[in-house]
Design a protein around this motif. Structure first.
Motif, PDB file in Angstrom:
ATOM      1  N   VAL A 126       0.823  -1.202   0.000  1.00 22.89           N
ATOM      2  CA  VAL A 126       0.000   0.000   0.000  1.00 22.89           C
ATOM      3  C   VAL A 126       0.863   1.259   0.000  1.00 22.89           C
ATOM      4  CG1 VAL A 126      -1.646   1.360   1.347  1.00 22.89           C
ATOM      5  CG2 VAL A 126      -2.024  -1.081   1.020  1.00 22.89           C
ATOM      6  N   LEU A 127       1.910   1.299   0.825  1.00 20.28           N
ATOM      7  CA  LEU A 127       2.739   2.505   0.892  1.00 20.28           C
ATOM      8  C   LEU A 127       3.470   2.760  -0.421  1.00 20.28           C
ATOM      9  CD1 LEU A 127       4.205   2.354   4.506  1.00 20.28           C
ATOM     10  CD2 LEU A 127       2.324   3.744   3.641  1.00 20.28           C
ATOM     11  N   ASP A 128       4.021   1.699  -1.012  1.00 25.53           N
ATOM     12  CA  ASP A 128       4.700   1.864  -2.303  1.00 25.53           C
ATOM     13  C   ASP A 128       3.716   2.319  -3.370  1.00 25.53           C
ATOM     14  OD1 ASP A 128       7.185   1.190  -1.367  1.00 25.53           O
ATOM     15  OD2 ASP A 128       7.057  -0.917  -1.945  1.00 25.53           O
ATOM     16  N   ALA A 129       2.523   1.763  -3.341  1.00 26.77           N
ATOM     17  CA  ALA A 129       1.506   2.138  -4.318  1.00 26.77           C
ATOM     18  C   ALA A 129       1.136   3.613  -4.170  1.00 26.77           C
ATOM     19  CB  ALA A 129       0.265   1.260  -4.166  1.00 26.77           C
ATOM     20  N   ILE A 130       0.973   4.086  -2.941  1.00 28.66           N
ATOM     21  CA  ILE A 130       0.617   5.482  -2.713  1.00 28.66           C
ATOM     22  C   ILE A 130       1.700   6.405  -3.253  1.00 28.66           C
ATOM     23  CG2 ILE A 130       0.340   7.241  -0.910  1.00 28.66           C
ATOM     24  CD1 ILE A 130      -1.179   5.162   0.711  1.00 28.66           C
ATOM     25  N   VAL A 131       2.959   6.079  -2.978  1.00 28.97           N
ATOM     26  CA  VAL A 131       4.063   6.924  -3.451  1.00 28.97           C
ATOM     27  C   VAL A 131       4.017   7.066  -4.965  1.00 28.97           C
ATOM     28  CG1 VAL A 131       6.569   7.055  -3.708  1.00 28.97           C
ATOM     29  CG2 VAL A 131       5.572   6.456  -1.494  1.00 28.97           C
ATOM     30  N   GLN A 132       3.776   5.964  -5.659  1.00 24.47           N
ATOM     31  CA  GLN A 132       3.792   6.013  -7.122  1.00 24.47           C
ATOM     32  C   GLN A 132       2.505   6.601  -7.691  1.00 24.47           C
ATOM     33  OE1 GLN A 132       5.888   3.116  -9.395  1.00 24.47           O
ATOM     34  NE2 GLN A 132       6.393   1.878  -7.586  1.00 24.47           N
ATOM     35  N   LEU A 133       1.378   6.352  -7.049  1.00 26.75           N
ATOM     36  CA  LEU A 133       0.115   6.880  -7.552  1.00 26.75           C
ATOM     37  C   LEU A 133       0.013   8.393  -7.377  1.00 26.75           C
ATOM     38  CD1 LEU A 133      -2.397   4.159  -6.283  1.00 26.75           C
ATOM     39  CD2 LEU A 133      -1.868   4.689  -8.676  1.00 26.75           C
ATOM     40  N   THR A 134       0.508   8.894  -6.276  1.00 27.34           N
ATOM     41  CA  THR A 134       0.350  10.331  -6.019  1.00 27.34           C
ATOM     42  C   THR A 134       1.069  11.180  -7.071  1.00 27.34           C
ATOM     43  OG1 THR A 134       2.184  10.199  -4.429  1.00 27.34           O
ATOM     44  CG2 THR A 134      -0.045  10.143  -3.540  1.00 27.34           C
ATOM     45  N   SER A 135       2.134  10.661  -7.666  1.00 28.27           N
ATOM     46  CA  SER A 135       2.835  11.428  -8.700  1.00 28.27           C
ATOM     47  C   SER A 135       2.021  11.536  -9.983  1.00 28.27           C
ATOM     48  CB  SER A 135       4.194  10.784  -9.003  1.00 28.27           C
ATOM     49  OG  SER A 135       4.026   9.517  -9.614  1.00 28.27           O
ATOM     50  N   GLU A 136       0.974  10.719 -10.116  1.00 17.27           N
ATOM     51  CA  GLU A 136       0.116  10.751 -11.299  1.00 17.27           C
ATOM     52  C   GLU A 136      -1.318  11.152 -10.937  1.00 17.27           C
ATOM     53  OE1 GLU A 136       1.334  10.637 -14.165  1.00 17.27           O
ATOM     54  OE2 GLU A 136       3.331   9.988 -13.547  1.00 17.27           O
ATOM     55  N   SER A 137      -1.457  11.920  -9.865  1.00 11.37           N
ATOM     56  CA  SER A 137      -2.786  12.341  -9.430  1.00 11.37           C
ATOM     57  C   SER A 137      -3.048  13.790  -9.840  1.00 11.37           C
ATOM     58  CB  SER A 137      -2.920  12.207  -7.911  1.00 11.37           C
ATOM     59  OG  SER A 137      -2.046  13.114  -7.252  1.00 11.37           O
ATOM     60  N   SER A 138      -4.325  14.138  -9.866  1.00  9.48           N
ATOM     61  CA  SER A 138      -4.739  15.515 -10.142  1.00  9.48           C
ATOM     62  C   SER A 138      -5.421  16.074  -8.909  1.00  9.48           C
ATOM     63  CB  SER A 138      -5.706  15.555 -11.334  1.00  9.48           C
ATOM     64  OG  SER A 138      -5.088  15.111 -12.514  1.00  9.48           O
ATOM     65  N   SER A 139      -4.866  17.134  -8.342  1.00  7.90           N
ATOM     66  CA  SER A 139      -5.430  17.855  -7.196  1.00  7.90           C
ATOM     67  C   SER A 139      -5.769  16.951  -6.021  1.00  7.90           C
ATOM     68  CB  SER A 139      -6.680  18.647  -7.633  1.00  7.90           C
ATOM     69  OG  SER A 139      -7.724  17.794  -8.055  1.00  7.90           O
ATOM     70  N   LEU A 140      -4.951  15.944  -5.769  1.00  6.27           N
ATOM     71  CA  LEU A 140      -5.197  15.040  -4.648  1.00  6.27           C
ATOM     72  C   LEU A 140      -5.211  15.787  -3.327  1.00  6.27           C
ATOM     73  CD1 LEU A 140      -5.538  12.054  -3.756  1.00  6.27           C
ATOM     74  CD2 LEU A 140      -3.038  11.938  -3.567  1.00  6.27           C
ATOM     75  N   SER A 141      -4.341  16.780  -3.187  1.00  7.21           N
ATOM     76  CA  SER A 141      -4.239  17.511  -1.922  1.00  7.21           C
ATOM     77  C   SER A 141      -5.499  18.310  -1.599  1.00  7.21           C
ATOM     78  CB  SER A 141      -3.027  18.452  -1.961  1.00  7.21           C
ATOM     79  OG  SER A 141      -3.168  19.402  -3.003  1.00  7.21           O
ATOM     80  N   SER A 142      -6.384  18.502  -2.578  1.00  7.48           N
ATOM     81  CA  SER A 142      -7.611  19.263  -2.342  1.00  7.48           C
ATOM     82  C   SER A 142      -8.673  18.455  -1.616  1.00  7.48           C
ATOM     83  CB  SER A 142      -8.185  19.755  -3.678  1.00  7.48           C
ATOM     84  OG  SER A 142      -7.278  20.602  -4.334  1.00  7.48           O
ATOM     85  N   LEU A 143      -8.480  17.141  -1.525  1.00 13.68           N
ATOM     86  CA  LEU A 143      -9.436  16.286  -0.812  1.00 13.68           C
ATOM     87  C   LEU A 143      -9.116  16.281   0.676  1.00 13.68           C
ATOM     88  CD1 LEU A 143      -9.357  13.271  -3.285  1.00 13.68           C
ATOM     89  CD2 LEU A 143     -11.286  14.826  -2.962  1.00 13.68           C
ATOM     90  N   GLY A 144     -10.137  16.026   1.488  1.00 13.91           N
ATOM     91  CA  GLY A 144      -9.916  15.905   2.929  1.00 13.91           C
ATOM     92  C   GLY A 144      -9.158  14.637   3.255  1.00 13.91           C
TER      93      GLY A 144
END
Length: 251
Positions: A195-213
């Motif tokens: 899960v942690l490795d997946a999050i690291v790699q997915l977040t680099s290909e996300s759009s406005s993820l930080s805008s979510l709670g």
């Protein structure tokens, strides 16, 4: 001057069409965006767009630019509302379970969508948007295809023209796959990620993820409740097809 509404990613985008070749441009848009002309319900309105075509202008660049503009407009409208990733996706025709294959632009999402979409419902080749329970807001945009004589302008091609299957009416994200290209491979390789490795790699290909709670906590919980994210490395889309279909359909 005329207009049409384009629907996708849970958004309605009103497009005004003008110019001396307005009829030609409108017909081309209706053809390319054939699966985005009907509302799906529970949509939000995005800021309107305009597009024009004059006598001395080429059609293809106008269509490509509008696809980019519609995509960015829809993403901005859903900022803080949906999880959104740079990914293509298809659905199981029986269950609606969806596989999202994540990668940067220009690394094979459109080609994979064309291959997988022959038998599995085409969701998008560009941006996958979904809510916390995994329900996907399909974005059945035209596929942006590089012609054999590619000089920087892609051809916006309707999924209907390519014969791609229809998205399941209840599309829900079941699994992520991170895709990578390696032309030296003869067979695809598959690596499950924690899960942690997946999050690291997915977040680099996300759009406005930080805008979510609590985005990282929510994404971790989402991934933890589903089959492991896979890293699939392959040379050609056809060689990866069976691996990806198995990843979607395995019990």
């Amino acid at each position: 001057m005329t207009s049409l509404d384009l629907h996708g990613l849970g958004v309605r985008v009103h497009v005004t069409v003008s110019g001396s070749r307005v009829d030609e441009l409108t017909d081309a848009l209706r053809t390319a965006w054939s699966r985005c002309l009907v509302p799906r319900g529970s949509e939000i309105d995005a800021p309107p767009l305009t597009v024009s075509l004059e006598a001395d202008e080429d059609l293809a660049p106008r269509l490509q630019r509008l696809t980019q503009d519609v995509t960015q407009t829809a993403i901005q409208a859903q900022r803080g509302r949906l999880f959104m990733f740079h990914a293509g996706a298809v659905t199981d025709p029986r269950t609606g379970a969806a596989l999202a294959y994540v990668a940067p632009g220009g690394t094979g999402k459109t080609t994979l969508s064309g291959v997988l979409g022959r038998t599995h419902g085409y969701v998008t080749d560009e941006t996958v948007g979904f809510n916390l329970d995994g329900r996907i807001m399909p974005y059945e945009k035209p596929l942006s295809i590089r012609p054999p004589d590619f000089t920087g302008v892609k051809i916006e091609t309707s999924p209907d023209e390519l014969g791609l299957a229809r998205v399941h009416p209840d599309a829900r994200l079941r699994r992520f796959v991170l895709i990578r290209r390696d032309e030296s491979l003869t067979t695809p390789t598959v690596e499950p990620l924690g899960v942690l490795d997946a999050i690291v790699q997915l977040t680099s290909e996300s759009s406005s993820l930080s805008s979510l709670g609590t985005p990282l906590h929510s994404l971790a919980a989402f991934l933890d409740a589903r089959p492991p994210t896979l890293l699939v490395t392959y040379a050609e889309a056809e060689s990866a097809r069976d691996v990806l279909i198995e990843a979607l359909e395995e019990t």
